[in-house]
Design an enzyme around this catalytic site. Structure first.
Site, short mmCIF file in Angstrom:
data_model
loop_
_atom_site.label_atom_id
_atom_site.label_comp_id
_atom_site.label_asym_id
_atom_site.label_seq_id
_atom_site.Cartn_x
_atom_site.Cartn_y
_atom_site.Cartn_z
N ARG A 272 -0.37 7.17 -5.91
CA ARG A 272 0.98 7.64 -6.26
C ARG A 272 1.58 8.21 -7.00
O ARG A 272 2.93 7.74 -6.87
CB ARG A 272 1.84 6.72 -4.89
CG ARG A 272 0.92 6.13 -4.32
CD ARG A 272 1.00 6.61 -2.69
NE ARG A 272 1.00 6.30 -2.04
CZ ARG A 272 -0.17 5.69 -1.38
NH1 ARG A 272 -1.54 6.16 -2.08
NH2 ARG A 272 -0.34 5.19 -0.39
N SER B 211 5.73 3.77 3.12
CA SER B 211 6.02 2.11 1.97
C SER B 211 7.15 2.84 1.25
O SER B 211 6.76 3.81 0.39
CB SER B 211 4.55 2.74 1.23
OG SER B 211 3.54 2.45 1.91
N GLU C 145 8.41 3.48 -4.81
CA GLU C 145 7.32 4.72 -4.65
C GLU C 145 8.31 6.09 -3.97
O GLU C 145 8.20 7.04 -3.93
CB GLU C 145 6.06 4.87 -3.18
CG GLU C 145 5.14 5.58 -3.08
CD GLU C 145 4.37 5.12 -1.74
OE1 GLU C 145 4.84 6.54 -0.86
OE2 GLU C 145 3.83 4.71 -1.17
N1 EPU Z 1 0.32 -7.85 3.85
C1 EPU Z 1 1.43 -8.50 4.00
N2 EPU Z 1 2.31 -8.28 5.81
C2 EPU Z 1 3.10 -6.84 5.51
C3 EPU Z 1 2.75 -5.75 5.03
C4 EPU Z 1 1.06 -6.52 3.75
O1 EPU Z 1 0.93 -9.66 3.75
O2 EPU Z 1 3.52 -7.19 5.96
C5 EPU Z 1 -0.20 -7.77 3.13
C6 EPU Z 1 -1.53 -7.79 4.04
O3 EPU Z 1 -2.56 -9.06 3.58
C7 EPU Z 1 -2.27 -6.48 3.81
C8 EPU Z 1 -2.51 -5.97 3.15
O4 EPU Z 1 -0.67 -6.37 1.94
O5 EPU Z 1 -4.05 -7.02 4.57
C9 EPU Z 1 -2.73 -4.90 3.09
O6 EPU Z 1 -1.65 -4.36 3.87
P1 EPU Z 1 -1.87 -2.54 4.76
O7 EPU Z 1 -2.93 -2.75 4.92
O8 EPU Z 1 -1.13 -2.42 5.46
O9 EPU Z 1 -1.53 -1.89 3.49
P2 EPU Z 1 -0.63 -1.59 2.21
O10 EPU Z 1 -1.29 -2.38 0.64
O11 EPU Z 1 1.18 -2.90 2.46
C10 EPU Z 1 -1.27 0.53 1.82
C11 EPU Z 1 -0.15 2.03 0.70
C12 EPU Z 1 -0.18 1.87 2.66
C13 EPU Z 1 -1.71 3.10 3.08
C14 EPU Z 1 -2.02 1.45 3.72
C15 EPU Z 1 -3.21 1.85 4.03
C16 EPU Z 1 0.82 1.88 -0.50
C17 EPU Z 1 2.54 1.60 -1.69
N3 EPU Z 1 0.88 1.55 0.45
O12 EPU Z 1 0.18 -0.07 1.90
O13 EPU Z 1 0.72 3.96 2.48
O14 EPU Z 1 -1.10 3.53 5.03
O15 EPU Z 1 -2.28 1.21 2.42
O16 EPU Z 1 -4.42 2.20 3.08
O17 EPU Z 1 -0.78 1.69 -1.21
C18 EPU Z 1 2.52 4.94 1.98
O18 EPU Z 1 2.36 4.96 0.95
O19 EPU Z 1 3.62 5.23 2.86
C19 EPU Z 1 2.25 4.34 2.54
C20 EPU Z 1 2.11 3.77 4.13
#
Ligand code: EPU
Length: 337
Positions: A162, A237, A333
């Protein structure tokens, strides 16, 4: 050029915050941009792309220049690859769908990300195992003070999680005019190992997915987790996932044994901020017109008439709480203006 005064920016930011631009103009060609910056009638210029990574907390006392340069060109075609150049004002998701109609691979995992092409490299957009840096070929950018156009190679962009040169040493100096991506024309490299994608494909009994199958899976997952900005204002995010040292992680893990974690290097561990925010009790919390999304704790939302400063205050409360519980600093972010 039609320069408007006191224009509401509500429909120009995906958070749907109703602040005003003192002056506003939409630019569809580089010559308009050149003329505008040359005549220096407006000393303060604020560049606006798709408005999808922005929290506006106040009126903007400047000329807001909305970059609306359109056009998609297939520049070179080799055996297995094509270079596709798209104007900065093209909508990112529409572009990914166009690629599918051409059977061009590489951006299918990035389906349904809000925003425009021109801002995608600035924060190196990423989702489901792919970042724009993986397909980036080059971009042309206008240097505001000299008026010269520079072509940036991937190396010069210094892409990181990012992050890029456009958020660091060249912050505010360049306006991206177009972006060229190197996509596969056949033998697509399918990236289906991100947990939720493989689960989705398995449920549909798809063993050898096409790029369209990947896009369908991503669109399905995103639609269940992330609110549609047309219905509920948001900026994806709000925070980055923090990266901590292995030593810090050991200390944390002994207090919180269930904490999810991903190794990013020998000594660095990434923690999902969504898990921390959920643990702290914020997931789904609503404070009148704003709150934390019920299906993804990393997303702050505007239910209709929230003010940017309220969402900013909520983000600070979350940061303080996470720091107190876990001794981790969450970094926004989203650009807060
Ligand atoms: N999780 C929770 N609770 C929540 C959300 C997430 O416990 O409410 C934990 C869970 O363990 C889950 C893990 O976080 O398995 C990962 O969650 P998710 O796959 O939804 O991904 P994220 O890390 O929350 C990142 C990106 C997203 C992108 C997704 C999928 C960042 C800051 N965000 O989110 O990007 O869509 O991975 O690759 O790196 C964005 O940047 O705007 C965005 C949406």
């Amino acid at each position: 050029m039609n320069i408007q005064e006191n224009k509401s920016l509500k429909s120009y930011n995906t958070f749907g915050i109703d602040v005003k631009a003192k002056y506003f103009v939409s630019i569809s060609h580089i010559t308009e941009l050149r003329d505008l910056l040359k005549n220096k009638a407006y000393p303060n210029i604020f560049i606006l792309g798709g408005g999808s990574n922005l929290l506006l907390t106040q009126d903007i006392n400047a000329l807001v220049v909305h970059i609306n340069i359109k056009g998609i060109d297939i520049c070179t075609e080799e055996n297995n690859h094509v270079i596709v150049k798209a104007g900065a004002g093209e909508n990112w998701h529409a572009f990914t769908q166009w690629c599918l109609t051409q059977d061009f691979g590489g951006v299918e995992n990035l389906s349904l990300i809000p925003g425009n092409i021109g801002t995608a490299p600035i924060q190196n957009i990423g989702a489901y195992g792919v970042e724009i840096k993986d397909v980036f070929h080059s971009c042309d950018a206008f240097h505001k003070s000299s008026g010269k156009i520079k072509t940036f190679t991937p190396k010069e962009c210094k892409f990181d999680y990012r992050n890029s040169v456009f958020k660091q040493e060249f912050k505010g100096e360049y306006i991206i005019l177009n972006v060229s991506l190197k996509l596969t024309a056949n033998n697509h490299k399918i990236k289906s190992n991100y947990g939720s994608i493989s689960n989705e494909l398995e449920a549909l009994s798809i063993d050898t997915p096409t790029i369209q199958d990947i896009a369908n899976a991503v669109i399905k997952i995103r639609s269940t987790k992330l609110p549609d900005p047309e219905k509920i204002g948001n900026s994806g995010s709000f925070f980055k996932n923090p990266v901590i040292s292995a030593l810090e992680f050991d200390a944390l893990n002994s207090n919180f044994p269930k904490i999810p974690n991903y190794k990013v290097s020998e000594n660095e561990i990434k923690i999902p901020a969504g898990w921390l925010i959920e643990y702290a009790g914020f997931k789904g919390k609503r404070f009148g017109q704003y709150g934390v999304h019920k299906n993804q704790a990393l997303v702050l939302v505007n239910y209709g008439n929230a003010e940017g400063k309220d969402i900013k205050a909520l983000s600070e409360l979350i940061q303080e709480t996470i720091h107190r519980i876990f001794n981790i600093k969450l970094e926004a972010e989203v650009n807060i203006i």
